[in-house]
Design a protein around this motif. Structure first.
Motif, PDB file in Angstrom:
ATOM      1  N   THR A   1      -1.475 -11.723  -1.525  1.00  0.00           N
ATOM      2  CA  THR A   1      -1.407 -12.441  -2.798  1.00  0.00           C
ATOM      3  C   THR A   1      -2.096 -11.570  -3.838  1.00  0.00           C
ATOM      4  O   THR A   1      -3.178 -11.054  -3.587  1.00  0.00           O
ATOM      5  N   MET A   2      -1.451 -11.412  -4.975  1.00  0.00           N
ATOM      6  CA  MET A   2      -2.001 -10.580  -6.052  1.00  0.00           C
ATOM      7  C   MET A   2      -1.982 -11.384  -7.346  1.00  0.00           C
ATOM      8  O   MET A   2      -0.919 -11.856  -7.767  1.00  0.00           O
TER       9      MET A   2
ATOM     10  N   VAL B   1       9.142  -7.653  -4.477  1.00  0.00           N
ATOM     11  CA  VAL B   1      10.089  -6.857  -5.265  1.00  0.00           C
ATOM     12  C   VAL B   1       9.782  -5.378  -5.063  1.00  0.00           C
ATOM     13  O   VAL B   1       8.719  -5.015  -4.569  1.00  0.00           O
ATOM     14  N   ASP B   2      10.723  -4.521  -5.459  1.00  0.00           N
ATOM     15  CA  ASP B   2      10.482  -3.095  -5.258  1.00  0.00           C
ATOM     16  C   ASP B   2       9.444  -2.578  -6.254  1.00  0.00           C
ATOM     17  O   ASP B   2       9.060  -3.264  -7.204  1.00  0.00           O
ATOM     18  N   SER B   3       8.995  -1.370  -6.038  1.00  0.00           N
ATOM     19  CA  SER B   3       7.854  -0.851  -6.783  1.00  0.00           C
ATOM     20  C   SER B   3       8.130  -0.723  -8.273  1.00  0.00           C
ATOM     21  O   SER B   3       7.250  -1.003  -9.100  1.00  0.00           O
ATOM     22  N   GLU B   4       9.344  -0.319  -8.643  1.00  0.00           N
ATOM     23  CA  GLU B   4       9.664  -0.177 -10.063  1.00  0.00           C
ATOM     24  C   GLU B   4       9.541  -1.519 -10.773  1.00  0.00           C
ATOM     25  O   GLU B   4       8.960  -1.624 -11.850  1.00  0.00           O
ATOM     26  N   ARG B   5      10.125  -2.528 -10.172  1.00  0.00           N
ATOM     27  CA  ARG B   5      10.082  -3.857 -10.788  1.00  0.00           C
ATOM     28  C   ARG B   5       8.648  -4.377 -10.825  1.00  0.00           C
ATOM     29  O   ARG B   5       8.226  -5.002 -11.797  1.00  0.00           O
ATOM     30  N   TYR B   6       7.902  -4.127  -9.779  1.00  0.00           N
ATOM     31  CA  TYR B   6       6.515  -4.587  -9.733  1.00  0.00           C
ATOM     32  C   TYR B   6       5.712  -3.996 -10.886  1.00  0.00           C
ATOM     33  O   TYR B   6       4.951  -4.693 -11.558  1.00  0.00           O
TER      34      TYR B   6
ATOM     35  N   LYS C   1       0.827  -1.211   0.000  1.00  0.00           N
ATOM     36  CA  LYS C   1       0.000   0.000   0.000  1.00  0.00           C
ATOM     37  C   LYS C   1       0.863   1.264   0.000  1.00  0.00           C
ATOM     38  O   LYS C   1       0.525   2.253  -0.657  1.00  0.00           O
ATOM     39  N   ALA C   2       1.960   1.219   0.748  1.00  0.00           N
ATOM     40  CA  ALA C   2       2.792   2.417   0.913  1.00  0.00           C
ATOM     41  C   ALA C   2       3.717   2.671  -0.263  1.00  0.00           C
ATOM     42  O   ALA C   2       4.120   3.813  -0.490  1.00  0.00           O
ATOM     43  N   THR C   3       4.080   1.618  -1.005  1.00  0.00           N
ATOM     44  CA  THR C   3       5.092   1.802  -2.044  1.00  0.00           C
ATOM     45  C   THR C   3       4.617   1.500  -3.461  1.00  0.00           C
ATOM     46  O   THR C   3       5.292   1.866  -4.421  1.00  0.00           O
ATOM     47  N   ILE C   4       3.465   0.820  -3.599  1.00  0.00           N
ATOM     48  CA  ILE C   4       2.978   0.469  -4.938  1.00  0.00           C
ATOM     49  C   ILE C   4       1.610   1.072  -5.217  1.00  0.00           C
ATOM     50  O   ILE C   4       1.433   1.814  -6.182  1.00  0.00           O
TER      51      ILE C   4
ATOM     52  N   THR D   1       2.929  -4.381 -16.044  1.00  0.00           N
ATOM     53  CA  THR D   1       2.784  -3.920 -17.428  1.00  0.00           C
ATOM     54  C   THR D   1       2.938  -5.083 -18.398  1.00  0.00           C
ATOM     55  O   THR D   1       2.145  -5.233 -19.347  1.00  0.00           O
ATOM     56  N   LEU D   2       3.943  -5.921 -18.173  1.00  0.00           N
ATOM     57  CA  LEU D   2       4.150  -7.080 -19.040  1.00  0.00           C
ATOM     58  C   LEU D   2       2.958  -8.023 -18.985  1.00  0.00           C
ATOM     59  O   LEU D   2       2.519  -8.550 -20.010  1.00  0.00           O
TER      60      LEU D   2
END
Length: 522
Positions: A122-123, A140-145, A80-83, A150-151
């Motif tokens: 779980t997502m 994983v961190d937000s950028e990678r997520y 919630k805080a980072t993504i 997107t993929l």
């Protein structure tokens, strides 16, 4: 503490317990802007009508994004805080049907059994027809997520179909396909893509056929971790440990590789080191040096989340305790300093639930139990889920050998917990603590078990998914407690109480058998 997978480490800090209240739940009226954005910017469906949500997805020809979480859970709050607060995620949410399924909401545990979700968070991204596209990584961190999301949104194939092609040699697969396989939530115990006994072999095969690059490296690192943590007697591929150690050191020495795999680097340090190298050997010392070099950089990297930075500190503590070692006084001071800097810089109400959990564990694991207690007790006043931290205080007291204090904290945690699934889980943990720490106190154990069964009697879907799992643990704990018949009278009383609950369940209800078997030897 045994080294855990990235998926389970944060979920098990303190005690593996669960709770939930509505998604919008700030610790105070001045909750942070990011916390507001995490809920206010996304048009979540929170009506627990999953069938209607899939109908909406089908009619709109949009994928469905299922988020299964809980308000107390550290990694949930981290997400919630980072993504979820990021504008990129909010924008992407317009392209799918976002569904929030709260573990304590009506029908949630039954839906959890249907979709094979147990651990928080779980997502899963589904096609409109209900086919699972992929399980998204929660560690994983937000950028990678966002890259993975997107993929997945752009993928026309399910991860199951992609896996089949990959195992057949990978002909026709693109780099994006391999990236999705690399970032699939393989360590989710509920994933059904590959049977647990075949997971190590599957990942090794994928690492062999994947084209050289970051995806192949990530798959290889995951395969190493699965092999290293496989249960004794499991069938795993033969591994050249010297070669694996050399390849691992090369990966750790590459800052980009270590950064891209920060979840694996932080969660697998001690377990892989123990598996690949002999105790007190030169090879172990060399590998530990490589780990620490990577971990220090991650702990100091302000571009990654505070919780992940603390994960790197925890890994350093685990390495310091290998071969019976103890953290030195100077090392402890360094842990104190790092933890204090990160904790004091954390103001977001969601992020604090994650950061304080990791910070308290780092301190306690480094032998700084008093510091851990001080941090946790201060957080009780501001946390939206103080019962989670009460459980960790109980764990700290248990480590000290203060059983009375430990039981008292576990009882406080149970009494303070909220939500039907939450209370079953915390109640089961409280009973377990009594059986372990005060087995002769039959009156207190009977009262506690009776209280949990009262919760069971009024809980819808009490024998589904997480509820069932924790009740089964409780049942086994009580059966072991009474295995010699010394507590037969008390056991029979709670058995009779449970029998009355089971009798009220319809004959065709799948829960009935689970209820009846709970206190009967299998």
């Amino acid at each position: 503490m045994k080294t855990l997978s990235a998926f389970s480490l944060k979920c098990l800090l303190g005690l593996m317990v669960a709770a939930s209240v509505p998604l919008v739940h700030a610790a105070n009226p001045t909750a942070s802007a990011s916390a507001h954005a995490a809920t206010g910017g996304i048009d979540w469906r929170k009506d627990n009508n999953v069938e209607a949500a899939f109908a909406q997805a089908k009619a709109s020809k949009k994928p469905l994004f299922l988020y299964w979480g809980a308000v107390w859970c550290p990694p949930c709050n981290q997400v919630k805080a980072t993504i979820f607060n990021r504008q990129e995620f909010i924008d992407k949410s317009r392209h799918f049907i976002p569904v929030y399924l709260d573990g304590d909401s009506p029908g949630a545990q039954k839906f959890a059994a249907q979709f094979k979700v147990r651990g928080y968070p779980t997502m899963i991204l589904f096609k409109p027809d209900g086919t699972e596209i992929t399980r998204l990584p929660g560690e994983v961190d937000s950028e990678r997520y966002l890259q993975v999301l997107t993929l997945a949104l752009n993928s026309s194939a399910s991860v199951a179909d992609t896996l089949k092609l990959a195992l057949a040699g990978g002909k026709g697969l693109k780099e994006d396909d391999w990236s999705l396989l690399a970032d699939y939530s393989w360590d989710d115990p509920e994933q059904k893509l590959v049977a647990p006994k075949e997971l190590a072999t599957t990942l090794v095969r994928l690492a062999e056929v994947a084209p050289a690059g970051l995806a192949a490296t990530r798959i290889y690192l995951k395969s190493l971790f699965v092999i290293a943590t496989s249960k004794p007697g499991s069938s795993v591929p033969t591994l050249d440990k010297a070669q694996a150690t050399e390849r691992l050191i090369k990966a750790l020495s590459d800052s980009k590789v270590a950064r891209d795999n920060l979840d694996l680097v932080a969660s697998s340090a001690a377990s892989l080191t123990e598996y690949l190298t002999a105790a007190k050997s030169t090879q172990r010392a060399t590998l530990v040096q490589a780990w620490n070099g990577a971990l220090v950089k991650l702990a100091d990297d302000a571009s990654i989340s505070k919780t992940d930075r603390l994960g790197a500190v925890i890994a350093q503590v685990d390495l310091a305790k290998l071969d019976g070692g103890k953290p030195s006084a100077s090392f402890q001071k360094d842990v104190q300093k790092r933890v204090a800097q990160i904790e004091q810089a954390t103001t977001d109400s969601y992020e604090r639930q994650s950061v304080v959990s990791s910070a308290a564990y780092a301190l306690g694991n480094a032998g700084l139990l008093d510091d851990s207690d001080t941090l946790l007790k201060a957080e009780l006043k501001r946390s939206h889920s103080p019962y989670y931290f009460m459980s960790t205080l109980g764990s700290n007291a248990k480590k000290r050998g203060d059983n009375a204090a430990a039981i008292n904290w576990y009882e406080q945690a149970y009494n303070a917990s909220k939500g039907p699934a939450t209370r079953l889980q915390w109640g089961s943990n409280y009973v377990a603590s009594l059986v372990d720490l005060a087995p002769a106190d039959e009156a207190r154990i009977q009262k506690a078990v009776s209280g949990v069964f009262d919760e069971v009697a009024k809980t819808e879907n009490a024998f589904y998914e997480r509820n069932r799992a924790y009740l089964e643990k409780l049942g086994k704990k009580l059966q072991d407690w009474n295995k010699d018949g010394k507590h037969a009278q008390t056991f029979q009383k709670v058995q009779a109480q449970l029998g009355g609950i089971c009798a009220k369940l319809p004959a065709n209800d799948p829960q009935k058998a689970s209820c009846q078997n709970l206190l009967n030897k299998s």
